[in-house]
Design a protein around this motif. Structure first.
Motif, PDB file in Angstrom:
ATOM      1  N   ASP A  86      49.626 -15.344 -12.033  1.00  0.00           N
ATOM      2  CA  ASP A  86      49.855 -14.673 -12.960  1.00  0.00           C
ATOM      3  C   ASP A  86      51.362 -13.952 -13.103  1.00  0.00           C
ATOM      4  OD1 ASP A  86      47.099 -14.467 -13.405  1.00  0.00           O
ATOM      5  OD2 ASP A  86      46.876 -12.491 -12.372  1.00  0.00           O
ATOM      6  N   LEU A  87      51.974 -13.809 -11.862  1.00  0.00           N
ATOM      7  CA  LEU A  87      53.321 -13.385 -11.956  1.00  0.00           C
ATOM      8  C   LEU A  87      54.240 -14.792 -12.830  1.00  0.00           C
ATOM      9  CD1 LEU A  87      55.603 -11.654 -11.101  1.00  0.00           C
ATOM     10  CD2 LEU A  87      55.797 -12.778  -8.813  1.00  0.00           C
ATOM     11  N   ARG A  88      54.017 -16.014 -12.252  1.00  0.00           N
ATOM     12  CA  ARG A  88      54.589 -17.069 -12.898  1.00  0.00           C
ATOM     13  C   ARG A  88      54.461 -17.169 -14.220  1.00  0.00           C
ATOM     14  NH1 ARG A  88      53.155 -21.474  -8.195  1.00  0.00           N
ATOM     15  NH2 ARG A  88      54.848 -21.136  -6.772  1.00  0.00           N
ATOM     16  N   LYS A  89      53.231 -16.988 -14.629  1.00  0.00           N
ATOM     17  CA  LYS A  89      53.020 -16.873 -16.090  1.00  0.00           C
ATOM     18  C   LYS A  89      53.702 -16.065 -16.993  1.00  0.00           C
ATOM     19  CE  LYS A  89      49.003 -16.478 -19.455  1.00  0.00           C
ATOM     20  NZ  LYS A  89      47.634 -16.429 -19.605  1.00  0.00           N
ATOM     21  N   TRP A  90      53.660 -14.528 -16.370  1.00  0.00           N
ATOM     22  CA  TRP A  90      54.629 -13.807 -17.067  1.00  0.00           C
ATOM     23  C   TRP A  90      55.959 -13.992 -16.957  1.00  0.00           C
ATOM     24  CZ3 TRP A  90      58.161 -10.231 -15.248  1.00  0.00           C
ATOM     25  CH2 TRP A  90      58.453  -9.316 -15.784  1.00  0.00           C
TER      26      TRP A  90
END
Length: 145
Positions: free
Chosen positions: A73-77
């Motif tokens: 999720d952090l990478r996507k954001w």
């Protein structure tokens, strides 16, 4: 203990300069540093106790507020933010080039209307520069994670 109390426990971590300047001799400075060291130990103890007792709740709260629950999720954001920044920069540069070209066009066609014909060659050179396709560096690709 609430999260706000936990955040407050980090206040005053460094010794204020004013207190350091007020110390008159080496002994008073040593006492001042020792007092501050004991305050830091106390805060660290409180922080560890807080994390042990309410760490899971704080983690859930943070995940809920940010919407980021996993590393993916952090990478996507982060990828979305980089893409957004890239698009913003493209739009800015496009507007900048458009405005620059308009100003140069005004300079050539409006400001120099009364310029003698001896500067016609300079006008042609400027126009050639504007119409010549400039070689640009290749675009850097944004790697997706």
């Amino acid at each position: 203990m609430a999260l706000s109390e936990y955040k407050k426990s980090h206040e005053g971590f460094l010794l204020p300069k004013r207190k350091l300047e007020e110390a008159e001799d080496q002994d008073s400075l040593s006492n001042l540093v020792e007092e501050h060291r004991s305050e830091i130990r106390s805060n660290i103890t409180k922080n560890v106790e807080f994390l042990r007792s309410e760490g899971d709740e704080a983690l859930k709260s943070i995940k809920k507020e940010t919407g980021i629950g996993t590393v993916e999720d952090l990478r996507k954001w982060a990828g979305e933010q980089l893409t957004l920044a890239n698009e913003c920069l493209k739009e800015f540069m496009s507007g900048y080039r458009h405005g620059r070209d308009e100003e140069i066009d005004k300079m050539i066609n409006e400001y120099f209307k009364e310029v003698p014909s001896t500067l016609d060659h300079a006008k042609e050179k400027i126009q050639d520069i504007l119409t010549t396709k400039r070689r640009r560096k290749p675009k850097r690709r944004v790697r997706t994670l």
